[in-house]
Write a protein that holds these residues in place. Structure first.
Motif, mmCIF file in Angstrom:
data_model
loop_
_atom_site.group_PDB
_atom_site.id
_atom_site.type_symbol
_atom_site.label_atom_id
_atom_site.label_comp_id
_atom_site.label_asym_id
_atom_site.label_seq_id
_atom_site.Cartn_x
_atom_site.Cartn_y
_atom_site.Cartn_z
ATOM 1 N N GLN A 45 -8.012 -41.043 2.570
ATOM 2 C CA GLN A 45 -8.723 -40.865 3.837
ATOM 3 C C GLN A 45 -9.437 -42.143 4.275
ATOM 4 O O GLN A 45 -9.901 -42.246 5.410
ATOM 5 C CB GLN A 45 -9.723 -39.706 3.743
ATOM 6 N N ASP A 46 -9.545 -43.118 3.362
ATOM 7 C CA ASP A 46 -10.182 -44.388 3.706
ATOM 8 C C ASP A 46 -9.137 -45.392 4.197
ATOM 9 O O ASP A 46 -7.946 -45.255 3.942
ATOM 10 C CB ASP A 46 -10.894 -44.983 2.482
ATOM 11 N N SER A 47 -9.606 -46.425 4.860
ATOM 12 C CA SER A 47 -8.719 -47.527 5.251
ATOM 13 C C SER A 47 -8.625 -48.485 4.062
ATOM 14 O O SER A 47 -9.371 -49.456 3.965
ATOM 15 C CB SER A 47 -9.269 -48.236 6.490
ATOM 16 N N PHE A 48 -7.704 -48.194 3.145
ATOM 17 C CA PHE A 48 -7.684 -48.913 1.871
ATOM 18 C C PHE A 48 -6.755 -50.124 1.868
ATOM 19 O O PHE A 48 -6.711 -50.858 0.876
ATOM 20 C CB PHE A 48 -7.265 -47.972 0.734
ATOM 21 N N GLY A 49 -6.013 -50.364 2.947
ATOM 22 C CA GLY A 49 -4.988 -51.399 2.916
ATOM 23 C C GLY A 49 -5.513 -52.776 2.569
ATOM 24 O O GLY A 49 -5.012 -53.437 1.650
ATOM 25 N N ALA A 50 -6.548 -53.244 3.275
ATOM 26 C CA ALA A 50 -7.090 -54.575 3.031
ATOM 27 C C ALA A 50 -7.747 -54.656 1.661
ATOM 28 O O ALA A 50 -7.602 -55.652 0.937
ATOM 29 C CB ALA A 50 -8.093 -54.940 4.130
ATOM 30 N N VAL A 51 -8.476 -53.606 1.287
ATOM 31 C CA VAL A 51 -9.166 -53.577 -0.010
ATOM 32 C C VAL A 51 -8.159 -53.633 -1.152
ATOM 33 O O VAL A 51 -8.326 -54.387 -2.120
ATOM 34 C CB VAL A 51 -10.039 -52.316 -0.122
ATOM 35 N N ALA A 52 -7.084 -52.832 -1.053
ATOM 36 C CA ALA A 52 -6.071 -52.820 -2.103
ATOM 37 C C ALA A 52 -5.397 -54.176 -2.224
ATOM 38 O O ALA A 52 -5.176 -54.685 -3.334
ATOM 39 C CB ALA A 52 -5.033 -51.735 -1.811
ATOM 40 N N GLY A 53 -5.064 -54.784 -1.095
ATOM 41 C CA GLY A 53 -4.444 -56.099 -1.137
ATOM 42 C C GLY A 53 -5.333 -57.124 -1.809
ATOM 43 O O GLY A 53 -4.879 -57.920 -2.645
ATOM 44 N N ALA A 54 -6.638 -57.101 -1.473
ATOM 45 C CA ALA A 54 -7.568 -58.058 -2.062
ATOM 46 C C ALA A 54 -7.719 -57.839 -3.565
ATOM 47 O O ALA A 54 -7.768 -58.799 -4.347
ATOM 48 C CB ALA A 54 -8.928 -57.943 -1.369
ATOM 49 N N GLN A 55 -7.792 -56.576 -3.988
ATOM 50 C CA GLN A 55 -7.935 -56.284 -5.417
ATOM 51 C C GLN A 55 -6.703 -56.713 -6.207
ATOM 52 O O GLN A 55 -6.824 -57.242 -7.320
ATOM 53 C CB GLN A 55 -8.201 -54.791 -5.634
ATOM 54 N N LEU A 56 -5.541 -56.503 -5.653
ATOM 55 C CA LEU A 56 -4.317 -56.888 -6.351
ATOM 56 C C LEU A 56 -4.190 -58.403 -6.466
ATOM 57 O O LEU A 56 -3.528 -58.914 -7.382
ATOM 58 C CB LEU A 56 -3.095 -56.316 -5.624
ATOM 59 N N LEU A 57 -4.821 -59.127 -5.569
ATOM 60 C CA LEU A 57 -4.764 -60.588 -5.606
ATOM 61 C C LEU A 57 -5.880 -61.208 -6.439
ATOM 62 O O LEU A 57 -5.869 -62.419 -6.685
ATOM 63 C CB LEU A 57 -4.832 -61.146 -4.180
ATOM 64 N N ASP A 58 -6.841 -60.407 -6.870
ATOM 65 C CA ASP A 58 -7.975 -60.901 -7.657
ATOM 66 C C ASP A 58 -7.561 -60.962 -9.126
ATOM 67 O O ASP A 58 -7.743 -60.009 -9.894
ATOM 68 C CB ASP A 58 -9.177 -59.982 -7.461
ATOM 69 N N SER A 59 -7.000 -62.084 -9.541
ATOM 70 C CA SER A 59 -6.443 -62.194 -10.892
ATOM 71 C C SER A 59 -7.518 -62.144 -11.969
ATOM 72 O O SER A 59 -7.277 -61.634 -13.075
ATOM 73 C CB SER A 59 -5.635 -63.492 -11.015
ATOM 74 N N MET A 60 -8.716 -62.624 -11.685
ATOM 75 C CA MET A 60 -9.791 -62.589 -12.680
ATOM 76 C C MET A 60 -10.230 -61.160 -12.947
ATOM 77 O O MET A 60 -10.408 -60.743 -14.106
ATOM 78 C CB MET A 60 -10.973 -63.449 -12.216
#
Length: 411
Positions: free
Chosen positions: A370-385
């Motif tokens: 129900q949230d707009s998770f697209g940008a958040v998910a993309g950022a988390q997947l790119l956060d290698s640390m």
């Protein structure tokens, strides 16, 4: 006129389905089933000679196949019968001699019209008569949140089996915050005679709060699965250091999250990351493969790989083993990543994913449709640390979760 006919059809169908799932109708169905089950059980000669597994639906769901293989691997008896709707719903797991396993089709066991169900109920009664022990693969279909009818019919089979003195376990199941009340009443009635084995602490706590006693803590039985060798990565020619991206056909249909998937994937490709589009449920109505194909066509990037095959659990394990991260919209794909020490982002569904990730202390990786998770998910997947830190937490917790999963088969 065509639109009016369409609305009349689906309106009538909804009323029909609703009527056949009313408590009064299900009680009547239960009464008829009980008579058929008793007569069928009396016709059995070789009583208590097999181990019966009541499987989930299958039909293109790789998670259901993994659940079945786990249950068969841990069945304590050499003669294993597996109750399914149709023989081609699942693939028969391989067993080594002297163990044997075979499917028994109980067609239309959960059909709405009673006369269509008679053969399925009859065969179920005979298999209960042959069984010395029964394992019901609980998964996400015991609380009535997906389908009251499916849950109730399974619990009515369990009730009959316990009345006939059979030992019954309901293996690794989820329990939502808003269960169906009639299903809950049946679960309460069965709790003293059945090993109830919820697969995460949230489900167990919800049941205890509702007055239902459960057995020792467990986890999903797929954490116990021994997978064979697979060359899926080489056969599919997957690149190095890829992120698994699983978009759910069910979530796309129910929550319209296609734009969120698109945004997440766009961010990954803009950052020059390799991405594998991996469907986990391939069937009409909630097909992950259709959503994956649409995403693939929208981007057509050389860094994007589309998997079109329905992989075996061993194949999914091999693909998960090579991943450096993943968005898993299906619970059992998340489990395959966790089994390989990779912390997934996972899309919440009927309260079952939250409990799973809580067991690994990575609740912050739950996404809500129900949230707009697209940008958040993309950022988390790119956060290698952050990914590396969460992977270390998963790897530290994994042995304990696997130990809890084995409790299903010690109950």
């Amino acid at each position: 006129m065509k639109k009016l006919a369409h609305r009349l059809y689906f309106g009538t169908r909804h009323l029909y389905v609703s009527f056949h799932s009313t408590v009064a109708m299900l009680r009547f169905v239960g009464f008829v089933d009980l008579m058929v089950l008793r007569i069928a059980e009396l016709t059995v000669r070789n009583r208590r000679s097999s181990h019966l597994i009541i499987a989930t639906a299958g039909r293109g769901n790789i998670g259901d196949q993994a659940l079945l293989e786990s249950a068969v691997q841990h069945a304590p008896h050499s003669k294993i019968h597996i109750l399914v709707d149709q023989h081609d719903d699942l693939t028969l797991p391989q067993v080594t001699s002297p163990r044997t396993a075979r499917f028994v089709a109980a067609p239309r066991l959960v059909a709405r019209l009673p006369y269509l169900r008679l053969l399925g109920v009859w065969r179920a009664g005979r298999e209960i008569g042959r069984a010395c022990q029964i394992d019901v693969i609980g998964a996400d279909i015991m609380d009535g949140s997906y389908s009251r009818r499916d849950s109730v019919i399974r619990l009515q089979l369990v009730r009959f089996a316990t009345q006939r003195g059979r030992r019954v376990r309901i293996l690794g199941f989820s329990w939502s915050e808003c269960p169906d009340q009639y299903t809950l009443s049946l679960m309460r009635a069965l709790q003293d005679n059945v090993s109830l084995l919820p697969r995460d602490p949230r489900s167990a706590e919800r049941l205890r709060h509702l007055g239902v006693t459960t057995r020792p803590p467990t986890a999903d039985i797929v954490f116990t699965l021994a997978t064979g060798g697979s060359d899926a990565r080489s056969r599919l020619r997957l690149p190095e250091d890829y992120i698994i991206f699983n978009a759910s056909g069910l979530a796309s249909r129910e929550h319209r999250v296609g734009c969120e998937y698109h945004e997440s994937l766009r961010r990954l490709l803009d950052a020059d990351r390799n991405v594998v589009l991996l469907p986990h449920v391939l069937r009409r109505g909630d097909d992950d493969a259709e959503v994956a194909r649409n995403l693939y066509d929208q981007f057509s990037s050389p860094r994007l790989v589309l998997v079109t095959d329905q992989l075996s659990p061993s194949g999914v394990e091999d693909v998960a083993r090579g991943a450096v991260g993943g968005l898993a919209s299906r619970m059992h794909l998340a489990i395959f990543l966790l089994r390989n020490g990779v912390a997934p982002l996972s899309l919440a569904s009927h309260g079952k994913v939250e409990g799973l990730l809580e067991m690994f202390d990575i609740s912050h990786r739950v996404l809500y449709p129900q949230d707009s998770f697209g940008a958040v998910a993309g950022a988390q997947l790119l956060d290698s640390m952050q990914q590396a830190a969460d992977d270390r937490v998963v790897q530290a917790r994994l042995p304990e979760v696997q130990r809890l999963a084995r409790n299903n088969f010690g109950a």
